[in-house]
Design a protein around this motif. Structure first.
Motif, PDB file in Angstrom:
ATOM      1  N   ALA A  34     -53.000   0.351-117.016  1.00  0.00           N
ATOM      2  CA  ALA A  34     -53.084  -0.376-115.576  1.00  0.00           C
ATOM      3  C   ALA A  34     -52.651  -0.135-114.928  1.00  0.00           C
ATOM      4  O   ALA A  34     -51.045   0.981-114.653  1.00  0.00           O
ATOM      5  N   TRP A  35     -52.583  -0.631-113.365  1.00  0.00           N
ATOM      6  CA  TRP A  35     -51.833  -0.137-112.222  1.00  0.00           C
ATOM      7  C   TRP A  35     -51.668  -1.708-111.549  1.00  0.00           C
ATOM      8  O   TRP A  35     -52.429  -2.099-111.369  1.00  0.00           O
ATOM      9  N   PHE A  36     -50.725  -2.277-111.619  1.00  0.00           N
ATOM     10  CA  PHE A  36     -49.938  -3.203-110.586  1.00  0.00           C
ATOM     11  C   PHE A  36     -49.562  -3.126-109.557  1.00  0.00           C
ATOM     12  O   PHE A  36     -48.572  -1.739-109.758  1.00  0.00           O
ATOM     13  N   ARG A  37     -49.136  -3.381-108.207  1.00  0.00           N
ATOM     14  CA  ARG A  37     -48.132  -3.293-107.548  1.00  0.00           C
ATOM     15  C   ARG A  37     -47.370  -4.614-106.312  1.00  0.00           C
ATOM     16  O   ARG A  37     -47.954  -5.743-107.223  1.00  0.00           O
ATOM     17  N   GLN A  38     -46.012  -4.450-105.960  1.00  0.00           N
ATOM     18  CA  GLN A  38     -45.652  -5.508-105.592  1.00  0.00           C
ATOM     19  C   GLN A  38     -45.036  -5.405-103.960  1.00  0.00           C
ATOM     20  O   GLN A  38     -44.513  -4.191-104.235  1.00  0.00           O
ATOM     21  N   ALA A  39     -45.013  -6.051-103.273  1.00  0.00           N
ATOM     22  CA  ALA A  39     -45.065  -5.987-101.504  1.00  0.00           C
ATOM     23  C   ALA A  39     -43.762  -6.827-101.745  1.00  0.00           C
ATOM     24  O   ALA A  39     -43.288  -8.203-102.806  1.00  0.00           O
ATOM     25  N   PRO A  40     -42.652  -6.083-100.514  1.00  0.00           N
ATOM     26  CA  PRO A  40     -40.967  -7.007-100.348  1.00  0.00           C
ATOM     27  C   PRO A  40     -41.414  -8.246-100.498  1.00  0.00           C
ATOM     28  O   PRO A  40     -42.298  -9.201 -99.621  1.00  0.00           O
ATOM     29  N   GLY A  41     -41.196  -9.670-101.026  1.00  0.00           N
ATOM     30  CA  GLY A  41     -41.293 -10.899-101.190  1.00  0.00           C
ATOM     31  C   GLY A  41     -42.566 -11.290-101.363  1.00  0.00           C
ATOM     32  O   GLY A  41     -42.270 -12.603-101.447  1.00  0.00           O
ATOM     33  N   LYS A  42     -43.303 -10.597-102.224  1.00  0.00           N
ATOM     34  CA  LYS A  42     -44.556 -11.502-103.239  1.00  0.00           C
ATOM     35  C   LYS A  42     -44.204 -10.942-104.152  1.00  0.00           C
ATOM     36  O   LYS A  42     -43.509  -9.711-105.100  1.00  0.00           O
ATOM     37  N   GLU A  43     -45.081 -11.390-105.540  1.00  0.00           N
ATOM     38  CA  GLU A  43     -45.290 -11.488-107.396  1.00  0.00           C
ATOM     39  C   GLU A  43     -46.239  -9.868-107.108  1.00  0.00           C
ATOM     40  O   GLU A  43     -46.947  -9.948-106.424  1.00  0.00           O
ATOM     41  N   ARG A  44     -45.937  -9.491-108.428  1.00  0.00           N
ATOM     42  CA  ARG A  44     -46.790  -8.195-108.517  1.00  0.00           C
ATOM     43  C   ARG A  44     -48.059  -9.223-108.902  1.00  0.00           C
ATOM     44  O   ARG A  44     -48.204 -10.056-109.518  1.00  0.00           O
ATOM     45  N   GLU A  45     -48.754  -7.908-108.118  1.00  0.00           N
ATOM     46  CA  GLU A  45     -50.271  -7.837-108.819  1.00  0.00           C
ATOM     47  C   GLU A  45     -50.926  -7.102-109.118  1.00  0.00           C
ATOM     48  O   GLU A  45     -50.824  -5.737-109.003  1.00  0.00           O
ATOM     49  N   PHE A  46     -51.780  -7.512-110.305  1.00  0.00           N
ATOM     50  CA  PHE A  46     -53.329  -6.515-110.533  1.00  0.00           C
ATOM     51  C   PHE A  46     -54.229  -5.933-109.402  1.00  0.00           C
ATOM     52  O   PHE A  46     -54.233  -6.127-108.873  1.00  0.00           O
ATOM     53  N   VAL A  47     -53.976  -4.691-109.938  1.00  0.00           N
ATOM     54  CA  VAL A  47     -54.445  -3.582-108.724  1.00  0.00           C
ATOM     55  C   VAL A  47     -56.230  -3.210-109.491  1.00  0.00           C
ATOM     56  O   VAL A  47     -57.282  -3.364-109.153  1.00  0.00           O
ATOM     57  N   ALA A  48     -55.483  -2.396-110.812  1.00  0.00           N
ATOM     58  CA  ALA A  48     -56.812  -2.272-111.748  1.00  0.00           C
ATOM     59  C   ALA A  48     -57.100  -1.931-112.386  1.00  0.00           C
ATOM     60  O   ALA A  48     -55.042  -1.400-113.138  1.00  0.00           O
TER      61      ALA A  48
END
Length: 123
Positions: A34-48
């Motif tokens: 899988a790929w996840f992403r995390q933006a500044p100040g946000k929680e890590r989120e699922f992408v694909a």
């Protein structure tokens, strides 16, 4: 197991990037990825995510129709093709290996993570 992510960079809105993630072990094909992403100040989120054989994929609603996940088990690699990028896609992107051949959307179901690659989309 080591996962090496690459391919991030700076791109204008509407542009494309292709992320790659290479695994160090030959048992790569036994596991979903899988790929996840995390933006500044946000929680890590699922992408694909993609199952072990590559026949099934799943996407977050926010990227559906724009991103495509794929894998090449012969190369121990998983990819994320990102098209029509938006500023809200800006984040550090992480590849991750599932604890099984099945994929999940919860980050705690993944046991190995790449180091992350920065994607920045300018407006």
């Amino acid at each position: 197991v080591q996962l090496q992510a690459s391919g991030g960079g700076l791109v204008q809105a509407g542009g494309s990037l292709r992320l790659s993630c290479e695994a160090s072990r030959r048992t790569f094909s036994d596991y979903a990825m899988a790929w996840f992403r995390q933006a500044p100040g946000k929680e890590r989120e699922f992408v694909a995510a993609i199952n072990w054989g590559g026949s099934n994929t799943y996407y977050a609603d926010s990227v559906k129709g724009r991103f495509t996940i794929s894998r090449d088990n012969a190369k121990n690699a998983v990819y994320l093709q990102m098209n029509n990028l938006k500023p809200e896609d800006t984040a550090v992107y992480y590849c991750a290996r599932s604890k099984s051949s099945v994929y999940y959307t919860y980050f705690n179901r993944y046991d190995y993570w790449g180091q992350g690659t920065q994607v920045t989309v300018s407006s």
